[in-house]
Design a protein around this motif. Sequence first.
Motif, mmCIF file in Angstrom:
data_model
loop_
_atom_site.group_PDB
_atom_site.id
_atom_site.type_symbol
_atom_site.label_atom_id
_atom_site.label_comp_id
_atom_site.label_asym_id
_atom_site.label_seq_id
_atom_site.Cartn_x
_atom_site.Cartn_y
_atom_site.Cartn_z
ATOM 1 N N GLN A 37 0.830 -1.194 0.000
ATOM 2 C CA GLN A 37 0.000 0.000 0.000
ATOM 3 C C GLN A 37 0.868 1.249 0.000
ATOM 4 N N VAL A 38 0.687 2.098 -1.014
ATOM 5 C CA VAL A 38 1.354 3.394 -1.023
ATOM 6 C C VAL A 38 0.303 4.408 -0.591
ATOM 7 N N GLN A 39 0.629 5.185 0.421
ATOM 8 C CA GLN A 39 -0.289 6.188 0.938
ATOM 9 C C GLN A 39 0.249 7.554 0.570
ATOM 10 N N SER A 40 -0.625 8.540 0.523
ATOM 11 C CA SER A 40 -0.148 9.877 0.192
ATOM 12 C C SER A 40 -0.845 10.926 1.041
ATOM 13 N N GLN A 41 -0.154 12.022 1.217
ATOM 14 C CA GLN A 41 -0.685 13.194 1.891
ATOM 15 C C GLN A 41 -0.472 14.366 0.947
ATOM 16 N N GLU A 53 2.396 36.965 -8.958
ATOM 17 C CA GLU A 53 1.387 37.214 -7.925
ATOM 18 C C GLU A 53 1.447 36.187 -6.794
ATOM 19 N N GLY A 54 2.015 35.032 -7.027
ATOM 20 C CA GLY A 54 2.100 33.971 -6.029
ATOM 21 C C GLY A 54 2.299 32.637 -6.703
ATOM 22 N N ILE A 55 2.782 31.667 -5.954
ATOM 23 C CA ILE A 55 3.038 30.334 -6.499
ATOM 24 C C ILE A 55 2.047 29.371 -5.877
ATOM 25 N N GLU A 56 1.014 28.996 -6.648
ATOM 26 C CA GLU A 56 0.076 27.983 -6.174
ATOM 27 C C GLU A 56 0.836 26.664 -6.128
ATOM 28 N N THR A 57 0.906 26.071 -4.944
ATOM 29 C CA THR A 57 1.762 24.917 -4.714
ATOM 30 C C THR A 57 0.938 23.730 -4.246
ATOM 31 N N GLU A 58 1.194 22.579 -4.865
ATOM 32 C CA GLU A 58 0.572 21.320 -4.445
ATOM 33 C C GLU A 58 1.695 20.307 -4.239
ATOM 34 N N LEU A 59 1.891 19.871 -3.005
ATOM 35 C CA LEU A 59 2.924 18.908 -2.649
ATOM 36 C C LEU A 59 2.260 17.611 -2.228
ATOM 37 N N THR A 60 2.591 16.528 -2.922
ATOM 38 C CA THR A 60 2.087 15.201 -2.573
ATOM 39 C C THR A 60 3.246 14.372 -2.056
ATOM 40 N N LEU A 61 3.170 13.970 -0.787
ATOM 41 C CA LEU A 61 4.168 13.092 -0.169
ATOM 42 C C LEU A 61 3.614 11.678 -0.182
ATOM 43 N N ARG A 62 4.386 10.745 -0.714
ATOM 44 C CA ARG A 62 3.977 9.344 -0.741
ATOM 45 C C ARG A 62 4.848 8.554 0.226
ATOM 46 N N PHE A 63 4.246 7.565 0.866
ATOM 47 C CA PHE A 63 4.993 6.686 1.747
ATOM 48 C C PHE A 63 4.362 5.306 1.731
ATOM 49 N N THR A 64 5.168 4.312 2.080
ATOM 50 C CA THR A 64 4.731 2.922 2.042
ATOM 51 C C THR A 64 3.841 2.599 3.230
ATOM 52 N N ASP A 66 4.445 0.712 5.578
ATOM 53 C CA ASP A 66 5.207 0.684 6.834
ATOM 54 C C ASP A 66 5.800 2.059 7.142
ATOM 55 N N GLU A 67 5.182 3.112 6.582
ATOM 56 C CA GLU A 67 5.464 4.509 6.889
ATOM 57 C C GLU A 67 6.836 5.005 6.435
ATOM 58 N N GLN A 68 7.422 4.382 5.426
ATOM 59 C CA GLN A 68 8.698 4.847 4.887
ATOM 60 C C GLN A 68 8.452 5.743 3.674
ATOM 61 N N PRO A 69 9.253 6.807 3.503
ATOM 62 C CA PRO A 69 9.091 7.691 2.345
ATOM 63 C C PRO A 69 9.138 6.919 1.030
ATOM 64 N N SER A 70 8.268 7.302 0.106
ATOM 65 C CA SER A 70 8.174 6.618 -1.177
ATOM 66 C C SER A 70 8.042 7.609 -2.324
ATOM 67 N N GLY A 71 8.687 8.760 -2.210
ATOM 68 C CA GLY A 71 8.693 9.730 -3.289
ATOM 69 C C GLY A 71 7.710 10.865 -3.066
ATOM 70 N N PHE A 72 7.831 11.885 -3.901
ATOM 71 C CA PHE A 72 6.937 13.033 -3.837
ATOM 72 C C PHE A 72 6.734 13.579 -5.234
ATOM 73 N N GLU A 91 9.516 15.940 -9.301
ATOM 74 C CA GLU A 91 9.318 14.764 -8.453
ATOM 75 C C GLU A 91 10.673 14.246 -8.029
ATOM 76 N N GLY A 92 10.641 13.378 -7.051
ATOM 77 C CA GLY A 92 11.879 12.812 -6.543
ATOM 78 C C GLY A 92 11.614 12.077 -5.248
ATOM 79 N N GLN A 93 12.645 11.971 -4.444
ATOM 80 C CA GLN A 93 12.551 11.284 -3.163
ATOM 81 C C GLN A 93 12.524 12.306 -2.039
ATOM 82 N N TRP A 94 12.018 11.887 -0.890
ATOM 83 C CA TRP A 94 12.018 12.747 0.293
ATOM 84 C C TRP A 94 12.385 11.916 1.505
ATOM 85 N N THR A 95 12.904 12.596 2.498
ATOM 86 C CA THR A 95 13.225 11.957 3.775
ATOM 87 C C THR A 95 12.737 12.859 4.889
#
Length: 150
Positions: A37-41, A53-64, A66-72, A91-95
């Motif tokens: 299961q990959v979960q995301s926030q 005027e501003g940077i509309e930003t959408e950040l999706t963090l994915r993790f496995t 077992d709660e380990q980072p799985s990319g963004f 996109e890439g990895q996150w810690t």
Amino acid sequence: MLAGCGGADDEPEQTGPTPSTDSSRVSQAGASQEDSQVQSQVFRGTLPCASCEGIETELTLRFTGDEQPSGFSLKETYKGSGEGDQVELSEGQWTQVTGTSADQNAVVYQLDPQGEHQRFFQRIDENTLRMLDLSMEPIDSQLDYELTRE
């Protein structure tokens, strides 16, 4: 002024975020049952911009499961720039690391986009991230550098 930008001496502690009941789940072929299961926030907000005027930003963090980072993935829409709205995707990895010079207990998400500079977001609470500068320091500004979880 820092616009649109996303160390400690000891090696940082690395753990995953706490999943919630509203996380989306996607199956991965070839993974073990527990890790299948990959979960995301997803966090959104409009960050300051020096040349738009501003940077509309959408950040999706994915993790496995077992709660380990799985990319963004990161989508940034530069609103009202000279050439109109400009969209940048990365996109890439996150810690997850612990501690900044201002708060040794701070939880910081370190984004490592492919081919770009690192970005840092401090977890303020379960629903709020605040962008830090490239030295993992709070940005000294009255402007809003926060993203809110959906």
